[in-house]
Every structure is written in structure tokens, then in C-alpha cells.
Design a protein around this motif. Structure first.
Motif, PDB file in Angstrom:
ATOM      1  N   ALA A 196      -2.017   2.918   3.582  1.00 32.32           N
ATOM      2  CA  ALA A 196      -1.385   1.858   4.693  1.00 32.32           C
ATOM      3  C   ALA A 196      -1.653   0.473   4.059  1.00 32.32           C
ATOM      4  O   ALA A 196      -1.194  -0.354   4.220  1.00 32.32           O
ATOM      5  N   THR A 197      -2.958   0.658   3.882  1.00 34.28           N
ATOM      6  CA  THR A 197      -3.589  -0.869   3.282  1.00 34.28           C
ATOM      7  C   THR A 197      -2.753  -1.463   2.100  1.00 34.28           C
ATOM      8  O   THR A 197      -2.325  -2.414   2.197  1.00 34.28           O
TER       9      THR A 197
ATOM     10  N   GLY B 265       0.625  -2.508   3.101  1.00 32.92           N
ATOM     11  CA  GLY B 265       0.373  -3.604   3.647  1.00 32.92           C
ATOM     12  C   GLY B 265       0.430  -4.902   2.762  1.00 32.92           C
ATOM     13  O   GLY B 265       1.128  -5.791   2.847  1.00 32.92           O
ATOM     14  N   LEU B 266      -0.347  -4.705   1.779  1.00 34.00           N
ATOM     15  CA  LEU B 266      -0.544  -5.653   0.631  1.00 34.00           C
ATOM     16  C   LEU B 266       0.743  -5.759  -0.130  1.00 34.00           C
ATOM     17  O   LEU B 266       0.913  -6.897  -0.360  1.00 34.00           O
TER      18      LEU B 266
ATOM     19  N   VAL C  63       3.754  -5.219   0.817  1.00 36.03           N
ATOM     20  CA  VAL C  63       4.861  -5.983   1.670  1.00 36.03           C
ATOM     21  C   VAL C  63       4.478  -7.465   1.753  1.00 36.03           C
ATOM     22  O   VAL C  63       5.592  -8.279   1.732  1.00 36.03           O
ATOM     23  N   LYS C  64       3.085  -7.922   1.782  1.00 32.41           N
ATOM     24  CA  LYS C  64       2.838  -9.238   1.578  1.00 32.41           C
ATOM     25  C   LYS C  64       3.267  -9.950   0.329  1.00 32.41           C
ATOM     26  O   LYS C  64       3.822 -11.092   0.332  1.00 32.41           O
TER      27      LYS C  64
END
Length: 318
Positions: free
Chosen positions: A251-252, A255-256, A258-259
Motif C-alpha cells: 500500500a505504501t 501510494g508513492l 500514485v504521487k
């Protein structure tokens, strides 16, 4: 023996009547008595000769030895080997020994080092020392094995078993047998008896000890089963922890990603749409659902509509 028979016949001849028949045949009666005496003497001499010839030789079979007892000097020191041998009748008597290996079995009840009762069976292969047969006859007789071996085997077996506990009697059986053989060989050598082999043929414990061992084995198996259950639970726990850590790290990373790259979500949407399309195409049922709900509208403005819907809802909540 021949002299005694001769004297007996001479006494019989002297006691016969001297006059013979009443008619006066004295000379004829005396001649008959003399002839009878000579015949008996000849028979006695022949019998004595036959007796001496028959008892002056004896045969020693294969695997045997003989010792001779003399009525004048006692036991002769020589040991006579196999074959035909000579002796003096009546004065000498031969005694034949079997020097071949013979078995002797003994079963005894004794106690181990940890005070457990053990039933032990021992088999011994033995034979007399051929060079000591004269001593054996003088001190032990012909049944020497019945005189000494049972007591020696019993004593040596008990003395050796007392050095080991019950578990060692099973796990170190060769050492126990070797110790019994060494002790028994030493003790039997004092009586001029040779041992060729000593073996343990039977070894059993009391019923109480056997039941205790069985209960111990069952308890050990249950303990091993519980230990494996604990290990399995620990492995399962470690698996869950590892899986959770992997999902968190995943998940981390998402998220990274996607950013850093907004197109990552479009890529994931394409992957999801491909999987859903494969499932729907392989199904025999008819599906009438919105393409946006199924994530199949890859060329439309689903993302923009989704963002506007989220924005409206956010303004209404505010």
C-alpha cells in the motif's frame, strides 16, 4: 580268576570217592576225575585269556579323550587320544571324555542398577580343556558341566547386569554380553573349562516396568505432538505477520507510485478491466450492468465523472 577256578575244581576232585564202583574199578574212577579236572582247568584258562584279551584294549572315538585309573598308582598323568589304546585288565580302568563343544542354557531373574527386575537367558558353548582332563576327573568327575556351569553362569550374569540400568541393558546389549563372557571365561578357566561363545538369548522386564515404559512412550509422543502444534501456530503467526507487512509495504509503494505518476491508477484500472473482461467473457450468463461499475469503460470519462461526483459530495458535506 583262573587260579580260583582251578583250585575249586581240584577240591571237587579230591572230595570224590576213592573206591569208585563197588565192582572194584578204582583205577577207572580216578582217571575220570583227573580228566574232568583238566577239562575244567582248560576252560577256565581259556575264559581268563578271553577276558584279558577283551578288556586289554579300548577304543577312543573322534572328538573324545581318555584318562586311565590304575589300582596301584592311581590316576595316570597321560591323556590318551583317539584310536585303539591298551590297558592292563582289572588293574586299569579307562574313562572317556567328550571334548566337543556343547551348549548350556540358563535363565535367571536378577536386578538391574536401577532396581528393575530382569529375566535374563544366557547360552554358553563350552568344552573341557583336553590337557587338564586328569585334573577334571580327580576334582569334578565326568559331569563337570553340571557341577560348575549353572552356578557360575548365574553369578556372573547377576554381577554384570547389576552394573547397568534398565535402558542400558537394551541399548548396550553387546557390551553386556561381552562383559558376561569375560567374567564367565575368567571364572570357568579356574576349573579348566574353555568357553567358545556366550550369548544373551532372552531379555525381558517385569510387567510393571513394561507398562511404565509404554506410558512414558505415549507421554513423549503427546509432548512431541503438542510441540509440533505450537511450532505450527508460530509459523502461522509469522506467516500472517509477514503477509500483513507485505500488504502494508505494498500500500505504501502504491501510494508513492500514485504521487509520483498519476497514470499509475489508469494502469491498474486497465489491469482490473482486463481481468473482469476475461471473467465475463468466459461466463455463459448475460450481464446487463453499467460499464463504469464493471470498470470496463476505459475510453470514456469515468474518471472525470468520478472526480466530479466526489467533489459534489464533499461540498454538500461541508
Amino acid at each position: 580268576m583262573a587260579d580260583k577256578l582251578r583250585e575249586a575244581m581240584q577240591r571237587i576232585a579230591r572230595n570224590m570217592p576213592k573206591g569208585g564202583m563197588p565192582s572194584g574199578g578204582g583205577g577207572g574212577g580216578g582217571g575220570a576225575a583227573a580228566a574232568a579236572s583238566k577239562a575244567v582247568t582248560a576252560l577256565a584258562t581259556a575264559g581268563a585269556f578271553s577276558y584279558g584279551a577283551f578288556h586289554s584294549v579300548y577304543n577312543v572315538e573322534g572328538g573324545h579323550r581318555a584318562v586311565v585309573f590304575n589300582r596301584i598308582v592311581g590316576m595316570k598323568p597321560e591323556v590318551y587320544k583317539e584310536g585303539l589304546n591298551f590297558n592292563i585288565p582289572w588293574f586299569e580302568s579307562p574313562y572317556i571324555y567328550d571334548i566337543r563343544t556343547r551348549p548350556c542354557n540358563l535363565q535367571t531373574l536378577t536386578g538391574s542398577k536401577d532396581l528393575q527386575m530382569v529375566t535374563l537367558g544366557v547360552r554358553v558353548l563350552h568344552k573341557p580343556n583336553p590337557d587338564k582332563l586328569v585334573w577334571i576327573y580327580q576334582h569334578l568327575g565326568k559331569n563337570y558341566d553340571e557341577r560348575i556351569l549353572p552356578s557360575l553362569m548365574n553369578e556372573c550374569a547377576k554381577a554384570v547386569v547389576a552394573r547397568y540400568n534398565a535402558n542400558e541393558l537394551l541399548t548396550r546389549r553387546e557390551d553386556v554380553s561381552a562383559d558376561i563372557k569375560a567374567e564367565l571365561t575368567r571364572r570357568a578357566g579356574l576349573f579348566s573349562v574353555l568357553l567358545e561363545d556366550v550369548a544373551i538369548t532372552h531379555l525381558s522386564f517385569s510387567p510393571e516396568y513394561a507398562r511404565a515404559v509404554e506410558r512414558k512412550q505415549v507421554a513423549q509422543q503427546e509432548a512431541e505432538r503438542a510441540r509440533y502444534i505450537v511450532i505450527g501456530a508460530q509459523q502461522e503467526k509469522q506467516t500472517i505477520i509477514t503477509k500483513a507487512k507485505g500488504e502494508a509495504e505494498s500500500a505504501t509503494l502504491i501510494g508513492l507510485s500514485v504521487k509520483k505518476n498519476p497514470g499509475f491508477m489508469s494502469l491498474r484500472r486497465i489491469d482490473a478491466a482486463r481481468d473482469i473482461a476475461g471473467i465475463v467473457s468466459s461466463s455463459g450468463n448475460k450481464v446487463y450492468l453499467n460499464a463504469d461499475s464493471l470498470l470496463l469503460n476505459l475510453l470514456g470519462d469515468a474518471d472525470e465523472k468520478f472526480e466530479k461526483t466526489v467533489s459534489k459530495k464533499s461540498g454538500r458535506w461541508m
